[in-house]
Design an enzyme around this catalytic site. Structure first.
Site, PDB file in Angstrom:
ATOM      1  N   CYS A   1      39.206  46.224  24.612  1.00 32.61           N
ATOM      2  CA  CYS A   1      40.171  45.447  23.822  1.00 32.61           C
ATOM      3  C   CYS A   1      39.749  45.281  22.366  1.00 32.61           C
ATOM      4  O   CYS A   1      40.571  44.936  21.518  1.00 32.61           O
ATOM      5  CB  CYS A   1      40.388  44.075  24.450  1.00 32.61           C
ATOM      6  SG  CYS A   1      41.074  44.177  26.104  1.00 32.61           S
TER       7      CYS A   1
ATOM      8  N   HIS B   1      43.614  39.144  19.171  1.00 27.31           N
ATOM      9  CA  HIS B   1      43.886  39.967  20.352  1.00 27.31           C
ATOM     10  C   HIS B   1      44.717  39.119  21.318  1.00 27.31           C
ATOM     11  O   HIS B   1      44.459  37.934  21.505  1.00 27.31           O
ATOM     12  CB  HIS B   1      42.560  40.381  21.004  1.00 27.31           C
ATOM     13  CG  HIS B   1      42.734  41.021  22.337  1.00 27.31           C
ATOM     14  ND1 HIS B   1      43.643  42.032  22.555  1.00 27.31           N
ATOM     15  CD2 HIS B   1      42.136  40.779  23.539  1.00 27.31           C
ATOM     16  CE1 HIS B   1      43.577  42.389  23.827  1.00 27.31           C
ATOM     17  NE2 HIS B   1      42.691  41.652  24.445  1.00 27.31           N
TER      18      HIS B   1
ATOM     19  N   ASN C   1      48.852  41.914  27.610  1.00 29.93           N
ATOM     20  CA  ASN C   1      47.584  42.360  27.018  1.00 29.93           C
ATOM     21  C   ASN C   1      47.609  43.886  26.928  1.00 29.93           C
ATOM     22  O   ASN C   1      47.522  44.569  27.939  1.00 29.93           O
ATOM     23  CB  ASN C   1      46.425  41.874  27.897  1.00 29.93           C
ATOM     24  CG  ASN C   1      45.062  42.275  27.350  1.00 29.93           C
ATOM     25  OD1 ASN C   1      44.957  43.091  26.430  1.00 29.93           O
ATOM     26  ND2 ASN C   1      44.021  41.715  27.919  1.00 29.93           N
TER      27      ASN C   1
HETATM   28  O1  UT7 Z   1      41.459  41.363  27.065  1.00 29.66           O
HETATM   29  C1  UT7 Z   1      40.143  41.348  27.517  1.00 29.66           C
HETATM   30  C2  UT7 Z   1      39.691  40.018  27.871  1.00 29.66           C
HETATM   31  N1  UT7 Z   1      40.420  39.493  28.975  1.00 29.66           N
HETATM   32  C3  UT7 Z   1      40.711  38.230  28.988  1.00 29.66           C
HETATM   33  O2  UT7 Z   1      40.429  37.577  28.026  1.00 29.66           O
HETATM   34  C4  UT7 Z   1      41.293  37.618  30.236  1.00 29.66           C
HETATM   35  C5  UT7 Z   1      40.576  36.345  30.539  1.00 29.66           C
HETATM   36  N2  UT7 Z   1      41.023  35.645  31.704  1.00 29.66           N
HETATM   37  C6  UT7 Z   1      42.235  35.076  31.830  1.00 29.66           C
HETATM   38  O3  UT7 Z   1      43.098  35.242  31.019  1.00 29.66           O
HETATM   39  C7  UT7 Z   1      42.450  34.142  33.006  1.00 29.66           C
HETATM   40  O4  UT7 Z   1      41.213  33.865  33.625  1.00 29.66           O
HETATM   41  C8  UT7 Z   1      43.453  34.661  34.066  1.00 29.66           C
HETATM   42  C9  UT7 Z   1      44.862  34.597  33.497  1.00 29.66           C
HETATM   43  C10 UT7 Z   1      43.094  36.079  34.452  1.00 29.66           C
HETATM   44  C11 UT7 Z   1      43.417  33.765  35.294  1.00 29.66           C
HETATM   45  O5  UT7 Z   1      43.641  32.417  34.959  1.00 29.66           O
HETATM   46  P1  UT7 Z   1      42.684  31.265  35.526  1.00 29.66           P
HETATM   47  O6  UT7 Z   1      43.227  29.990  35.059  1.00 29.66           O
HETATM   48  O7  UT7 Z   1      41.290  31.624  35.124  1.00 29.66           O
HETATM   49  O8  UT7 Z   1      42.909  31.386  37.085  1.00 29.66           O
HETATM   50  P2  UT7 Z   1      41.865  31.695  38.251  1.00 29.66           P
HETATM   51  O9  UT7 Z   1      41.402  33.113  38.165  1.00 29.66           O
HETATM   52  O10 UT7 Z   1      40.833  30.617  38.272  1.00 29.66           O
HETATM   53  O11 UT7 Z   1      42.806  31.562  39.529  1.00 29.66           O
HETATM   54  C12 UT7 Z   1      43.420  30.328  39.860  1.00 29.66           C
HETATM   55  C13 UT7 Z   1      44.254  30.536  41.124  1.00 29.66           C
HETATM   56  C14 UT7 Z   1      43.510  31.239  42.256  1.00 29.66           C
HETATM   57  O12 UT7 Z   1      43.919  30.634  43.460  1.00 29.66           O
HETATM   58  P3  UT7 Z   1      42.979  29.515  44.190  1.00 29.66           P
HETATM   59  O13 UT7 Z   1      41.684  30.240  44.458  1.00 29.66           O
HETATM   60  O14 UT7 Z   1      42.860  28.417  43.203  1.00 29.66           O
HETATM   61  O15 UT7 Z   1      43.767  29.179  45.394  1.00 29.66           O
HETATM   62  C15 UT7 Z   1      44.050  32.648  42.220  1.00 29.66           C
HETATM   63  O16 UT7 Z   1      44.020  33.290  43.469  1.00 29.66           O
HETATM   64  O17 UT7 Z   1      45.398  31.359  40.840  1.00 29.66           O
HETATM   65  C16 UT7 Z   1      45.481  32.428  41.794  1.00 29.66           C
HETATM   66  N3  UT7 Z   1      46.095  33.600  41.162  1.00 29.66           N
HETATM   67  C17 UT7 Z   1      47.418  33.813  41.127  1.00 29.66           C
HETATM   68  N4  UT7 Z   1      48.458  33.115  41.597  1.00 29.66           N
HETATM   69  C18 UT7 Z   1      49.691  33.588  41.375  1.00 29.66           C
HETATM   70  C19 UT7 Z   1      45.468  34.606  40.508  1.00 29.66           C
HETATM   71  N5  UT7 Z   1      46.368  35.476  40.043  1.00 29.66           N
HETATM   72  C20 UT7 Z   1      47.590  35.008  40.417  1.00 29.66           C
HETATM   73  C21 UT7 Z   1      48.898  35.467  40.214  1.00 29.66           C
HETATM   74  N6  UT7 Z   1      49.930  34.721  40.720  1.00 29.66           N
HETATM   75  N7  UT7 Z   1      49.189  36.593  39.531  1.00 29.66           N
END
Ligand code: UT7
Length: 317
Positions: free
Chosen positions: A111, A244, A274
């Site tokens: 990225c 970004h 992204n």
């Molecule tokens: O570009 C390069 C750099 N990349 C980034 O900067 C990305 C960085 N990360 C992020 O943007 C975020 O961490 C995400 C958007 C990927 C995820 O958000 P989060 O607030 O960190 O969520 P999480 O991974 O802690 O997941 C929370 C919950 C989980 O369920 P439980 O374990 O709490 O029951 C996941 O299973 O959300 C669930 N989950 C989803 N639910 C519905 C994960 N993906 C999805 C989804 N739809 N697509």
């Protein structure tokens, strides 16, 4: 001597994939995607569209905006982690197709690929080794996405952005800062390559999103503190922040650290998702074309991505 941005261009594939489309494919909701990321839709390249095809459109638009032709270019640098082929690199493919000459190479910094490319091209121009450079960020991320993995497939999109850099006595790129820390390589990576290949299946992007999120916010806050300090700037002194576009929550945190209201932040994450190395030049082009970014404005671009890699560029536009 500086290198200044003489023109910008962008290209998005026609096909749009909305959060509602994704609801029908995997166990997710529009509400989850919007509130966690700020994304509502993303563009997906057609089967016969490769990174060089997207790049070519963006480059032609950037040349038009600068009032130049391919014959005026003597350096092509492309930031991408989804090249058409292992080699020739995308810059060489573009050079042949558009009729350009001079050095042509690609930079793989995920990225951060555009910010890395811009920094390298800036040094070529300032050293007098190139007169005018095309600098591109372009990706077809959809090819390395596992479309059954809800944790990654809702995040990414395809696109390309380009700028023309040229020598200038007045102003242009004032400052660049690049960094990397390979110890984080397992938090965000593509799981197969050329000299290291997995036994079965296609190359797939893997990410521990939540851990990436935390390091991204921490690293970007440190980086913007450094940009302000190194340039003798106070909080709030940047005119436009072009980050970004990975996640609206990360962007908000960084803008807060810069002391900038969200009205001075260029946001495209809602419509593009992204797009990795393509996100900054596409966002820059959006704000140049709609008239927000004006000559003389102080513009900060910053990126963070797989590697981890990161970088910032401060430009007097
Ligand atoms: O570009 C390069 C750099 N990349 C980034 O900067 C990305 C960085 N990360 C992020 O943007 C975020 O961490 C995400 C958007 C990927 C995820 O958000 P989060 O607030 O960190 O969520 P999480 O991974 O802690 O997941 C929370 C919950 C989980 O369920 P439980 O374990 O709490 O029951 C996941 O299973 O959300 C669930 N989950 C989803 N639910 C519905 C994960 N993906 C999805 C989804 N739809 N697509």
């Amino acid at each position: 001597m500086y290198s200044r941005i003489a023109g910008t261009g962008a290209y998005l594939p026609e096909k749009v994939l909305t959060n509602f489309d994704l609801e029908k494919m995997i166990d997710t909701t529009d509400e989850w995607i919007r509130t966690r990321t700020g994304i509502e839709r993303r563009h997906i390249a057609a089967k016969d569209e490769a990174t060089s095809d997207l790049s070519e459109q963006a480059c032609r638009a950037a040349l038009d905006a600068a009032g130049l032709t391919p014959a005026d270019i003597d350096l092509v640098v492309v930031g991408t982690c989804t090249p058409d082929l292992v080699f020739p690199n995308v810059a060489c493919l573009l050079q042949e197709r558009m009729g350009m000459s001079g050095a042509a190479f690609s930079i793989e910094a995920a990225c951060s690929g555009f910010v890395y490319s811009l920094s390298v091209a800036d040094k070529f121009v300032r050293a007098g080794q190139a007169t005018r450079a095309l600098v591109v960020g372009a990706e077809v991320m959809s090819r390395i996405i596992d479309w059954t993995d809800r944790e990654t497939c809702v995040l990414f999109g395809d696109g390309a952005g380009a700028v023309v850099l040229e020598a200038s006595d007045d102003a242009g790129i004032l400052y660049t800062d690049l960094g990397a820390d390979g110890r984080y390589r397992n938090l965000l990576y593509a799981d197969s390559g050329v000299s290291r290949v997995k036994e079965e299946g296609e190359t797939t992007l893997l990410m521990k999103g939540n851990e990436v999120f935390k390091v991204a916010v921490r690293t970007l806050e440190g980086m913007v503190d450094r940009v302000l300090a190194d340039n003798g700037l106070e909080q709030g002194e940047i005119d436009w922040f072009v980050p970004h576009q990975a996640n609206l929550r990360i962007i908000r945190a960084t803008a807060r650290r810069l002391g900038l209201p969200m009205e001075r932040v260029v946001l495209t994450v809602r419509d593009h998702g992204n797009t990795s190395a393509a996100s900054i030049p596409m966002a820059l082009d959006t704000a140049v074309r709609d008239g927000r970014i004006q000559p003389g404005d102080l513009v900060l671009m910053e990126a963070f991505g797989g590697g981890f890699t990161w970088g910032a560029t401060l430009v007097r536009y």
